[in-house]
Design a protein around this motif. Sequence first.
Motif, PDB file in Angstrom:
ATOM      1  N   LEU B 171       0.834  -1.211   0.000  1.00  0.00           N
ATOM      2  CA  LEU B 171       0.000   0.000   0.000  1.00  0.00           C
ATOM      3  C   LEU B 171       0.864   1.254   0.000  1.00  0.00           C
ATOM      4  O   LEU B 171       0.665   2.163  -0.811  1.00  0.00           O
ATOM      5  CB  LEU B 171      -0.884   0.021   1.256  1.00  0.00           C
ATOM      6  CG  LEU B 171      -2.283  -0.555   1.155  1.00  0.00           C
ATOM      7  CD1 LEU B 171      -2.999  -0.421   2.493  1.00  0.00           C
ATOM      8  CD2 LEU B 171      -3.080   0.141   0.065  1.00  0.00           C
ATOM      9  N   SER B 172       1.833   1.298   0.921  1.00  0.00           N
ATOM     10  CA  SER B 172       2.589   2.550   1.037  1.00  0.00           C
ATOM     11  C   SER B 172       3.444   2.800  -0.198  1.00  0.00           C
ATOM     12  O   SER B 172       3.603   3.939  -0.609  1.00  0.00           O
ATOM     13  CB  SER B 172       3.427   2.587   2.322  1.00  0.00           C
ATOM     14  OG  SER B 172       3.934   1.319   2.598  1.00  0.00           O
ATOM     15  N   VAL B 175       0.573   2.824  -3.632  1.00  0.00           N
ATOM     16  CA  VAL B 175      -0.526   3.776  -3.575  1.00  0.00           C
ATOM     17  C   VAL B 175      -0.049   5.148  -3.113  1.00  0.00           C
ATOM     18  O   VAL B 175      -0.232   6.154  -3.791  1.00  0.00           O
ATOM     19  CB  VAL B 175      -1.644   3.261  -2.654  1.00  0.00           C
ATOM     20  CG1 VAL B 175      -2.768   4.283  -2.561  1.00  0.00           C
ATOM     21  CG2 VAL B 175      -2.166   1.923  -3.175  1.00  0.00           C
ATOM     22  N   TYR B 176       0.630   5.146  -1.944  1.00  0.00           N
ATOM     23  CA  TYR B 176       0.929   6.447  -1.355  1.00  0.00           C
ATOM     24  C   TYR B 176       2.200   7.066  -1.915  1.00  0.00           C
ATOM     25  O   TYR B 176       2.293   8.260  -2.094  1.00  0.00           O
ATOM     26  CB  TYR B 176       1.009   6.317   0.171  1.00  0.00           C
ATOM     27  CG  TYR B 176      -0.285   5.810   0.740  1.00  0.00           C
ATOM     28  CD1 TYR B 176      -1.474   6.547   0.550  1.00  0.00           C
ATOM     29  CD2 TYR B 176      -0.353   4.598   1.414  1.00  0.00           C
ATOM     30  CE1 TYR B 176      -2.679   6.067   1.033  1.00  0.00           C
ATOM     31  CE2 TYR B 176      -1.552   4.116   1.902  1.00  0.00           C
ATOM     32  CZ  TYR B 176      -2.715   4.857   1.702  1.00  0.00           C
ATOM     33  OH  TYR B 176      -3.892   4.383   2.167  1.00  0.00           O
ATOM     34  N   TRP B 177       3.206   6.221  -2.205  1.00  0.00           N
ATOM     35  CA  TRP B 177       4.488   6.773  -2.639  1.00  0.00           C
ATOM     36  C   TRP B 177       4.519   6.949  -4.150  1.00  0.00           C
ATOM     37  O   TRP B 177       4.616   8.048  -4.673  1.00  0.00           O
ATOM     38  CB  TRP B 177       5.620   5.860  -2.149  1.00  0.00           C
ATOM     39  CG  TRP B 177       6.989   6.364  -2.481  1.00  0.00           C
ATOM     40  CD1 TRP B 177       7.401   7.667  -2.455  1.00  0.00           C
ATOM     41  CD2 TRP B 177       8.106   5.586  -2.900  1.00  0.00           C
ATOM     42  NE1 TRP B 177       8.712   7.741  -2.820  1.00  0.00           N
ATOM     43  CE2 TRP B 177       9.188   6.484  -3.099  1.00  0.00           C
ATOM     44  CE3 TRP B 177       8.324   4.215  -3.093  1.00  0.00           C
ATOM     45  CZ2 TRP B 177      10.441   6.054  -3.512  1.00  0.00           C
ATOM     46  CZ3 TRP B 177       9.579   3.789  -3.490  1.00  0.00           C
ATOM     47  CH2 TRP B 177      10.624   4.703  -3.704  1.00  0.00           C
ATOM     48  N   GLY B 179       2.073   6.146  -6.290  1.00  0.00           N
ATOM     49  CA  GLY B 179       0.777   6.561  -6.811  1.00  0.00           C
ATOM     50  C   GLY B 179       0.373   5.835  -8.084  1.00  0.00           C
ATOM     51  O   GLY B 179      -0.402   6.330  -8.885  1.00  0.00           O
ATOM     52  N   ASN B 183      -6.259   3.367  -4.205  1.00  0.00           N
ATOM     53  CA  ASN B 183      -6.407   2.640  -2.958  1.00  0.00           C
ATOM     54  C   ASN B 183      -7.360   1.464  -3.181  1.00  0.00           C
ATOM     55  O   ASN B 183      -8.251   1.532  -4.009  1.00  0.00           O
ATOM     56  CB  ASN B 183      -6.974   3.572  -1.886  1.00  0.00           C
ATOM     57  CG  ASN B 183      -6.494   3.143  -0.511  1.00  0.00           C
ATOM     58  OD1 ASN B 183      -6.185   1.961  -0.301  1.00  0.00           O
ATOM     59  ND2 ASN B 183      -6.419   4.097   0.397  1.00  0.00           N
TER      60      ASN B 183
END
Lengths: 355, 333
Positions: B171-172, B175-177, B179, B183
């Motif tokens: 996820l990190s 999705v977050y790093w 992109g 999500n």
Amino acid sequence: MSTDSLAGLTLPGDRNTRPFLEVKDLTVRFETDDGIVQAVSGSSFTVERGKTLGIVGESGSGKSVTSLAVLGLHRTRSNAKVSGQIWLDDQELVTATDEEVRKLRGGKMAMIFQDPLSAMHPYFTVGSQIVEAYRVHNPKASKKEARERAIDMLARVGIPQPAKRFGDYGHQFSGGMRQRAMIAMALVNDPQLLIADEPTTALDVTVQAQILDLIRDLQAEFGSAVIMITHDLGVVAELADDVLVMYGGKIIERGPATSVFHDPQHPYTWGLLGSMPRLDRDVRDRLNPVKGSPPSLINLPSGCAFHPRCPYAGRNGDRSFTEVPELRGGAHAVACHLPPEDRRRIFEQEVAPNL
Amino acid sequence: MLTYLIRRAVNAVLTLLVVTLVTFGIFFMVPKITGSDPALLYIGKTADAASVEGIRTKLGLADPVIVQYGKFLKGLVAGRDYANGNDVTHCPAPCMGYSFKTDQEVFPLLMGDLPVTLSLALGAAVLWVLIGVSTGVISALRRGSLLDRAVMTGALAGVSLPIYFTGLLALSIFVYWLGWLPNADYTSFFVNPLSWASGLILPWVTLAFLFAATYARLTRANMLETLGEDYIRTARAKGLGERTVIGKHALRSGLTPLVTVFGLDLGALLGGAVLTEAVFNLRGLGYQALTAIRGNDLPVIIGVTLIAAFFIVFINLIVDVLYGFIDPRVRLG
Ligand SMILES: Nc1ncnc2c1ncn2[C@@H]1O[C@H](COP(=O)(O)OP(=O)(O)OP(=O)(O)O)[C@@H](O)[C@H]1O
Ligand code: SF4
Ligand SMILES: [Mg+2]
């Protein structure tokens, strides 16, 4: 098939000079975690068409490893090293490509394995496994022809209602039937060299006799060369023209069957003959005829590998302990340091009376 | 074959019966152990004595245990009526009662969550079987090679890293790093197949990584064992090419044991991939079970348990039937 028509296929220079199968200085070793297993060391022997070679020796003496080497079946094992020469009908097999050897396997040379149940695929019918064996070497044969051929083979090896049993699986056959089916599979392409690895060990005596008859009949019909591997000297006495006695991966006596049986020269062979299969003897005794246990193939005893079990080991100074005896002699060769006269005397005076 | 199938089916039904007994036992025992009253759990602690008594009658909590179990079974098979005098509520089959928290009928509630879990489990299963089996086979065929060692090291990591670690890591990163991915989120396949797939890809990969690792190791071990079998030597002795020897003779028996394992794994996952659903915040059966356990919502807990058990038993029945087809020794034995 006559020798002459086949000789036409060979190179002119080699014509009729080489035996049908000639194994020269065959050595097979396995690299294992425990060390190097010296399974066969420097074996040499020949077999002609229409003749039967018997290989005898205790469990672990290298009989199966020798025959698997002829079929090139160590090639798929990455830990096996095979050296020496194997000439089959003027083709050298140790240096041949995988593909060349594959084409011979199951065609020109075939093998009947030791344990017929585990040698059959549990998920395929007996018939389809024979069909498969036929079609690899006869790619043009239709499914129907192959099926007929397989049923025909099943009938020839004496399986009742072959068309019906064609669709059965290995586990639905009795031990003797399974071995017959394996023989049918091995013979489906009329091999010119047939190796039978203890084809009767797992079977009862009557079935044993039938299977041996069968192999003999088929050999007479096709004129194939046969290598018959067994613990059972009775089988060899009955079928073989020539005999190899193996001990610890080496041939220790080699010669015509009559000569080896009536005039055995090696102390180990004497021990073997001393326990010729007799019905009044326990099977276990027959399998382990000589006192003491077979040598480790990772750490072979020094000198003559048989010395720890040989009653005559000390008679010749310490040569038996330090020097590996060579296989010497003409047609009947022996690997033992004792002078031939001594051996003859010991055999006649001490061994023969007890046989 | 037919008797074999019938035996397996009867076995499955009996197993399910035992499961109902156990789950009913939970329903009956848990309040006793925790000292809570199911009627109170349902209606809330502030209710007056009369309405608690009414609920008790309606839920049949005053009946003898055996009668309660009978009604519970009947509800599952044929539906049941909850009655207190004229106040009758019909619960159609398979009736698993009503949620203590939301008063919703349990079965339809859970059926609403099923597509999420189904999508998650099936998608991941496809991935892990493809990846795990193929790497396992290649590893076995190239035993001892660099590739084999790399795959087995990766597999060891896959087996030992827990899903909440790999899941959060994925996820990190993605999705977050970076992109690269949205999500995790569930969109029905029938609404938009593309968002269905893109919303589930991370959970699929995370879950598949864990299982693929196990399957690679298992496949490799099975294949190595099979390749050492006498009948493989026979196949080679016939003069078959390596392709046939491996592709036809070895794979057939090397992969068969995986069917059992796969059945167990898939069956278990269909009852809810609790950790994965929790990590990715997907509202599937596992998520529902977690919420129900936190809220002491007994009927929902029992409902999830029953559905999970049903999947395990059902898939095992399918595995048994498959075995009958794959292995003649089972069929004819
Ligand atoms: N693939 C292998 N790797 C390591 N060692 C092996 C391998 N195959 C055979 N051996 C060893 O080689 C030795 C000879 O084995 P082989 O099978 O030839 O004996 P055998 O004479 O046929 O005995 P038996 O009468 O019991 O069949 C044995 O000690 C065996 O353990
Ligand atoms: S060489 Fe020595 S030990 Fe070996 S068989 Fe002959 S006598 Fe016995
Ligand atoms: Mg053997």
